[in-house]
Design a protein around this motif. Structure first.
Motif, PDB file in Angstrom:
ATOM      1  N   ALA A 171     -16.835  -9.179  -3.478  1.00  0.00           N
ATOM      2  CA  ALA A 171     -17.741  -8.050  -3.248  1.00  0.00           C
ATOM      3  C   ALA A 171     -17.088  -7.195  -2.164  1.00  0.00           C
ATOM      4  N   ILE A 172     -17.901  -6.410  -1.428  1.00  0.00           N
ATOM      5  CA  ILE A 172     -17.308  -5.597  -0.362  1.00  0.00           C
ATOM      6  C   ILE A 172     -16.594  -6.523   0.623  1.00  0.00           C
ATOM      7  N   TRP A 180      -3.020 -12.909   6.175  1.00  0.00           N
ATOM      8  CA  TRP A 180      -2.218 -12.158   5.231  1.00  0.00           C
ATOM      9  C   TRP A 180      -0.907 -11.788   5.902  1.00  0.00           C
ATOM     10  N   PRO A 181       0.139 -11.730   5.116  1.00  0.00           N
ATOM     11  CA  PRO A 181       1.349 -11.107   5.669  1.00  0.00           C
ATOM     12  C   PRO A 181       1.025  -9.677   6.083  1.00  0.00           C
ATOM     13  N   ARG A 182       1.630  -9.252   7.128  1.00  0.00           N
ATOM     14  CA  ARG A 182       1.218  -8.009   7.753  1.00  0.00           C
ATOM     15  C   ARG A 182       1.162  -6.789   6.845  1.00  0.00           C
ATOM     16  N   PRO A 183       2.168  -6.529   6.084  1.00  0.00           N
ATOM     17  CA  PRO A 183       2.115  -5.304   5.272  1.00  0.00           C
ATOM     18  C   PRO A 183       0.939  -5.337   4.302  1.00  0.00           C
ATOM     19  N   LEU A 184       0.625  -6.536   3.811  1.00  0.00           N
ATOM     20  CA  LEU A 184      -0.490  -6.610   2.883  1.00  0.00           C
ATOM     21  C   LEU A 184      -1.813  -6.356   3.597  1.00  0.00           C
ATOM     22  N   ALA A 185      -1.841  -6.792   4.830  1.00  0.00           N
ATOM     23  CA  ALA A 185      -3.102  -6.659   5.571  1.00  0.00           C
ATOM     24  C   ALA A 185      -3.483  -5.208   5.776  1.00  0.00           C
ATOM     25  N   GLN A 233      -6.279  -5.158  -1.776  1.00  0.00           N
ATOM     26  CA  GLN A 233      -6.056  -6.559  -1.434  1.00  0.00           C
ATOM     27  C   GLN A 233      -6.757  -7.451  -2.450  1.00  0.00           C
ATOM     28  N   HIS A 234      -7.962  -7.049  -2.721  1.00  0.00           N
ATOM     29  CA  HIS A 234      -8.761  -7.840  -3.650  1.00  0.00           C
ATOM     30  C   HIS A 234      -8.090  -7.913  -5.008  1.00  0.00           C
TER      31      HIS A 234
END
Lengths: 627, 263
Positions: free
Chosen positions: A32-33, A42-47, A54-55
C-alpha cells in the motif's frame, strides 16, 4: 536518561523482523502507501527512488526470485533424486514458497506455488517432461503440494504483515514517547524548539522531509522563525521566511489555521535534484487554537503527511493531498504536530507563571523596601528633631556637656541619613541601569589609597591596622574610579565593623587568569558569616540578625543593609563578580574580580625634550601604544 | 612654617567694575585670622552654615547669592578667598570662575554636588584652586581654605625666586635641581624632576591631569591620563616612604594630582 532511541535518520534496524526470518537483507513493504523509516537497508541509490518505483522493483525482484527459487529447488531435487528416493522431496518447494512469502509477500508466494506445482509435474512426475500425470495418486500429492504451499504462503505472509505492523506500531509509540519525554526534559525553550524540529526531520526523513522550522507569532501576529533545522541543509533555504512568498504563506497558515505551501524551484547552483521541492506551512493546533506554524520542506511526498490534519486544505500545492488519513505515517505526523503544539502551550504557560511569580516577588520586595526605608529615614530624623528641639528650648538650662551630646547626636544622625540617602540613590540608579560605569584605565592602588585616606580623615580607621599588599607591576584596570571607591569603602567599613579592634584587616590585589582578571580581596579576622548566608548577604536590605560582637557588648552593628547590594551592582555592571568566603569565628574574605581586557595600553610617556621638532605628532604614535 | 608676607592689594579692577573705595586696610599677620572669605552660593542654608563656622574661627565673611553679585563683591571688597558654588541661578559657576580669573588671582574653592568629575576638572582648568563635594564637613572646608590661603601668600611673596621647596621630609632644591628625601638624595629623571617642580610651584592646588601633561610634556598631550598614572606610580616608588599610601604625591581621584602642602 535512559529512553528508547527513536528512529534515527538512517532508520532503526528492524531486529524483530530479522529475528523472525533470519538475517534478511531487505525489509518487506506492504504493497500500500509506503510508510515508515525503512529504507535504510536498501542500497543507497535504490533508496532514493520514489516508493512506488521501489515497490515495483520489489515485486519484480520477488517474481524473479520465485522463478529462480523454484528452478534452484528443482535442480536440488533432481540431484538428490539421483542418489536417494524421497517420496516427499517436493516439500523442498515449500521452503521456497515460505521464504518468498516472508520476504516478498503474497504475490511471489502464489507465483512460486504454481510454478513449483508445474515444475514438479514437469520434471519429476512420470511421464517426465510432460505436464500430464500418469498416476492418479500423483495428482493427490501434487494437489496437496499446491494447496499446502498456497495456504502456508498466505499464512506466512499474513503473519509477517501482522508482525511488521506490530513492530511499526510499537516504534511509532516509542517515537511519540521519546518526543514527549524530550518536551518534558528540555526545560529551556530556546533549546527545545530546535530539538523538536530536529526530531521531526529525523523521524520523517524517509517520508521526504529534508528540513523543518518552527514559526511563532510575534506580538502583532506576524510569523517569526524560532528554529530551523538543519541550518545548512540545501532544503533549509527554501523555508527561510526572508523570502516574501514564504512569509505570506506562513502568515496565511497562522491566520487561517490551514496548511499553505507551494512547489519551490531548486537553487541554480545545486546539482540536479531528482524530485521537485515542496514547502509547506502546517498550523499547529492545541486547545488554545493555532499556537504556531510548522514549516516543512522536502520532496513532493511530504504532501501526503498533511492529510491527517483536520481542515487540511493545502493551498498552493497542485493536486489534493495524496495520502489517506489512516496511513500510520500520516497519523504519526499529526500526533507529532499536536505534541509540538502542546509543547508550545507548555512554554507559554510556563513563561506566564514565571512572569506572575516575578511580579509577586517584586511586589513583596517593594513592600519590604518601603517599610525598611521609612523606618530608616524616620529614626535619625526623629533624633535630630529631638536634639535640636531640646537645644532650642529656652526653658531649660543645658550644661556644656549636654549641649555637646545633643550636637553629636545631630551630627551622627545627619551622617546616617546622608549615607542612607546616598546608598538608596546609588542602588536605584544601579537597578535602573542608569549608573553606567564611566570606565577609564586606572591604577587600583590609587583607589585603595584614596579610600583609606578618606576613612582616616573621617576617623573610622583610628586604632585599626589595615595592611595593603599589591604587586609592584599591577597593571592598570578599566574601571569607574568613583564606583570602585564606593565598593572598597563598603567592604573595608564592613571589615572594620565586624572584626575586633585589635585584629588586622588586609587588602590584596593581584592578576589572575585565565581569563585575565583583576582580583581584589578584603579580609578580616572577625565574626565571620555562616555558610548558608554567604549568598544572601548580597541581597538588598539584608541585615545580620542576632549578632553579638564579642568585643563590644554594647551596640549591635548598625547599617543600611544596602552596602553589599551596591557592591554587587557595581561589580556586575563592570562585568565582574563578587563573592564571600568565610569561616564563622575566624573571619571573612570578600573577593571580587574585574575583567582585564588585553588591550591595556602600553605605557610610556616620552622623556621631555624628545618631542619631534616638526608639527603635532600623535602621542599614541610616539609611544607606539594602541588605545 | 615659612614666612608669610602680608597681602598685597589686588590689581585695579578692569573697566566697568566699581572702583575700589571704602575698603578697609587688610590686617597683616597670619592669613587665617581676619582673612576675608566671600561665599557665592544661592542656598541661604549653605551660606549660613559656612558663615557660622568660619566666623567662629575669626574669618571675616561676606555672602553673595548670585554670580553677578559675587563678582561685584570681589571687585569691591577684595576677599582673600572665594568659595564658589558651581550651580548658581543667574549664570554658570564655571563662567564666574573664568571671568574672575581674567582679572583676579584670588584663590577660588568650588563647591559642587557629586555628579562626576567633569565639572570639577573644568573648574580647576579654568583656574580654580581646589574643590569640595557636597555634602562636606566643616573640617574639610576649613582645611582647604587654610591651604589655599597659604598657597596664595606663598605665591604672592615668592615670585618664583624661592630656591628651595620643602614639605615634610621631601626637599626640592631648584638651584641644584636636586631632590632629597630625609636628607638622602633621590635619583629622578629630568622628566620626573619637572613634574615634581611643577607640582611644588603649585603646592596645595589640585592640578588636573591635562594641566600637568601639558605643562610638562607639551600642548599635544591632553588625554593620556593612564600614562600619567603609571608615571606617577613610578615616581612614588622613588620618593614615598610607603608607595601604596602616598604621603607627598596625592591623588585627587578622577581629577588630578597635588603635592602635599607643608604643615
Amino acid at each position: 536518561m535512559a529512553r528508547r532511541q527513536p528512529p534515527a535518520r538512517s532508520g532503526l534496524p528492524d531486529r524483530r523482523l530479522e529475528g523472525i526470518i533470519g538475517r534478511m537483507p531487505y525489509i518487506v513493504r506492504r504493497p500500500a502507501i509506503p510508510s515508515g523509516p525503512r529504507a535504510s537497508l536498501w542500497p543507497r541509490p535504490l533508496a532514493r527512488l520514489d516508493p512506488r518505483a521501489q515497490h515495483r522493483l520489489r515485486l519484480l525482484l520477488g517474481y524473479a526470485s520465485a522463478v529462480a527459487g523454484v528452478a534452484l529447488a528443482s535442480g536440488c531435487i533432481g540431484v538428490i533424486l539421483r542418489f536417494v528416493r524421497f517420496s516427499n522431496i517436493s516439500l523442498l518447494y515449500l521452503l521456497v514458497v515460505l521464504w518468498l512469502a516472508a520476504v516478498f509477500g503474497r504475490g511471489p508466494a502464489i507465483a512460486a506455488s504454481i510454478l513449483s506445482f508445474v515444475a514438479y509435474d514437469f520434471f519429476f512426475i512420470p511421464p517426465l517432461h510432460r505436464l500430464t500425470i500418469g498416476n492418479p495418486t500423483e495428482w493427490l500429492s501434487l494437489t496437496a503440494l499446491l494447496a499446502t504451499s498456497l495456504v502456508l504462503g498466505q499464512l506466512t505472509a499474513a503473519a509477517q504483515a501482522r508482525a511488521r505492523d506490530a513492530v511499526e506500531s510499537e516504534q511509532r509509540t516509542a517515537t511519540l514517547h521519546a518526543l514527549s519525554q524530550l518536551i518534558v526534559a528540555e526545560m529551556d525553550h530556546e533549546a527545545l524548539l530546535p530539538a523538536l524540529a530536529a526530531r521531526m526531520v529525523d523521524v520523517f526523513s524517509a517520508a521526504g522531509i529534508g528540513a523543518c522550522s518552527i514559526i511563532l507569532a510575534d506580538e502583532h501576529g506576524q510569523p517569526v522563525e524560532r528554529a530551523l533545522v538543519p541550518a545548512r541543509d540545501p532544503f533549509a533555504w527554501a523555508l527561510s521566511l526572508t523570502a516574501r512568498e514564504r512569509f505570506a504563506e506562513a502568515a496565511w497558515a497562522l491566520q487561517h489555521g490551514s496548511a499553505a505551501g507551494r512547489v519551490v524551484p531548486a537553487p541554480e547552483d545545486e546539482p540536479i535534484a531528482t524530485d521537485e521541492r515542496v514547502v509547506l506551512y502546517v498550523p499547529l493546533r492545541s486547545a488554545r487554537g493555532v499556537v504556531g506554524v510548522l514549516g516543512i520542506a522536502g520532496t513532493s511526498r511530504i504532501r501526503a503527511l498533511v492529510a491527517g490534519l483536520s481542515a487540511a486544505r493545502t493551498l498552493g500545492v497542485p493536486g489534493t493531498p495524496v495520502g489517506s488519513p489512516t496511513d500510520p505515517q500520516v497519523v504519526l505526523f499529526a500526533a507529532f504536530c499536536y505534541q509540538i503544539a502542546l509543547a508550545l502551550d507548555h512554554i507559554e504557560l510556563q513563561q506566564r507563571a514565571i512572569h506572575t511569580e516575578a511580579l509577586r516577588e517584586s511586589d513583596r520586595l517593594k513592600t519590604a523596601l518601603l517599610g525598611s526605608v521609612t523606618h530608616d529615614l524616620r529614626t535619625p530624623l526623629a533624633s535630630i528633631q529631638a536634639a535640636a528641639g531640646s537645644l532650642l528650648d529656652e526653658t531649660i538650662e543645658w550644661s556644656a556637656a549636654d549641649r555637646r551630646a545633643f550636637a553629636e547626636t545631630i551630627e551622627t544622625s545627619a551622617e546616617r541619613l546622608s549615607r542612607l540617602v546616598s546608598n538608596l540613590l546609588d542602588l536605584s540608579r544601579l537597578e535602573a541601569g542608569v549608573a553606567v560605569p564611566d570606565k577609564r584605565w586606572y591604577p587600583f592602588g590609587d583607589i585603595i589609597a584614596t579610600v583609606l585616606d578618606r576613612l582616616d580623615l573621617a576617623g573610622r580607621t583610628t586604632g585599626r591596622q589595615i595592611d595593603v599588599a599589591l604587586p609592584e607591576d599591577l597593571p592598570l584596570a578599566l574601571l569607574d574610579h568613583a564606583q570602585m571607591e564606593q565598593v572598597l569603602t563598603n567592604l573595608i567599613e564592613n571589615a572594620i565593623k565586624y572584626s575586633p579592634p585589635e585584629s588586622a584587616i588586609t587588602v590584596r590585589a593581584r592578576v589572575v587568569e585565565p581569563p585575565r582578571e583583576l582580583e581584589v580581596r578584603v579580609s578580616d579576622q572577625g565574626i565571620g558569616i555562616p555558610a548558608g548566608e554567604l549568598n544572601a548577604i548580597f541581597d538588598k536590605f539584608y541585615r545580620v540578625e542576632h549578632v553579638d560582637l564579642p568585643w563590644d557588648s554594647g551596640r549591635p552593628p548598625t547599617g543600611t543593609g544596602l552596602g553589599l547590594a551596591i557592591c554587587r551592582g557595581i561589580v556586575e555592571a563592570h562585568g565582574g563578580r563578587i563573592w564571600a568566603e568565610s569561616a564563622p569565628g575566624r573571619g571573612s574574605t570578600f573577593i571580587f574580580r574585574l575583567p582585564l581586557p588585553d588591550s591595556e595600553p602600553r605605557v610610556t610617556l616620552p622623556p621631555i625634550g624628545a618631542e619631534p621638532a616638526q608639527g603635532p605628532a600623535s602621542p599614541a604614535e610616539l609611544t607606539g601604544a594602541s588605545r | 612654617m615659612t614666612s608669610e608676607s602680608g597681602m598685597t592689594s589686588p590689581p585695579d579692577a578692569g573697566a566697568g567694575l566699581p572702583a575700589d573705595d571704602g575698603a578697609e586696610p587688610v590686617p597683616a599677620g597670619s592669613p587665617s585670622s581676619g582673612a576675608r572669605v566671600l561665599v557665592i552660593d544661592d542656598e541661604p542654608e549653605m551660606q549660613r552654615a559656612i558663615r557660622t563656622y568660619l566666623a567662629g574661627l575669626r574669618f571675616s565673611i561676606e555672602g553673595a547669592l548670585t554670580g553677578g553679585e559675587g563678582m561685584a563683591l570681589v571687585a569691591r571688597w577684595h576677599p582673600d578667598i572665594v568659595i564658589l558654588d558651581l550651580s548658581l541661578p543667574d549664570m554658570d559657576g564655571l563662567e564666574v570662575c573664568r571671568q574672575l580669573r581674567a582679572w583676579s588671582q584670588v584663590p577660588i574653592i568650588v563647591l559642587s554636588v557629586r555628579s562626576g568629575d567633569a565639572d570639577k576638572v573644568a573648574a580647576l582648568e579654568l583656574g580654580a584652586d581646589d574643590y569640595l563635594t557636597k555634602p562636606f564637613s566643616s573640617r574639610e572646608l576649613v582645611a582647604r581654605v587654610r591651604v589655599a590661603l597659604r598657597h596664595a601668600a606663598r605665591g604672592a611673596g615668592a615670585g618664583g625666586t624661592d630656591a628651595r621647596f620643602e614639605t615634610g621630609a621631601l626637599v626640592i632644591d631648584f638651584g641644584l635641581r636636586r631632590v632629597t628625601v630625609d636628607g638622602k638624595p633621590v635619583h629622578v629623571t629630568p622628566t620626573e624632576y619637572e613634574v615634581l617642580k611643577y607640582l611644588a610651584m603649585n603646592v596645595g592646588r589640585v592640578i588636573t591631569h591635562r594641566t600637568l601633561l601639558q605643562a610638562v610634556w607639551g600642548p599635544h598631550y591632553e588625554t593620556e591620563d593612564h600614562y600619567l598614572h603609571v608615571f606617577i606610580g613610578q615616581l612614588r616608588r622613588k620618593i614615598e616612604p610607603n608607595p601604596s599610601r602616598p604621603h607627598y604625591l596625592l591623588t585627587e581621584p578622577g581629577i588630578g594630582y597635588r603635592l602635599r602642602a607643608p604643615d
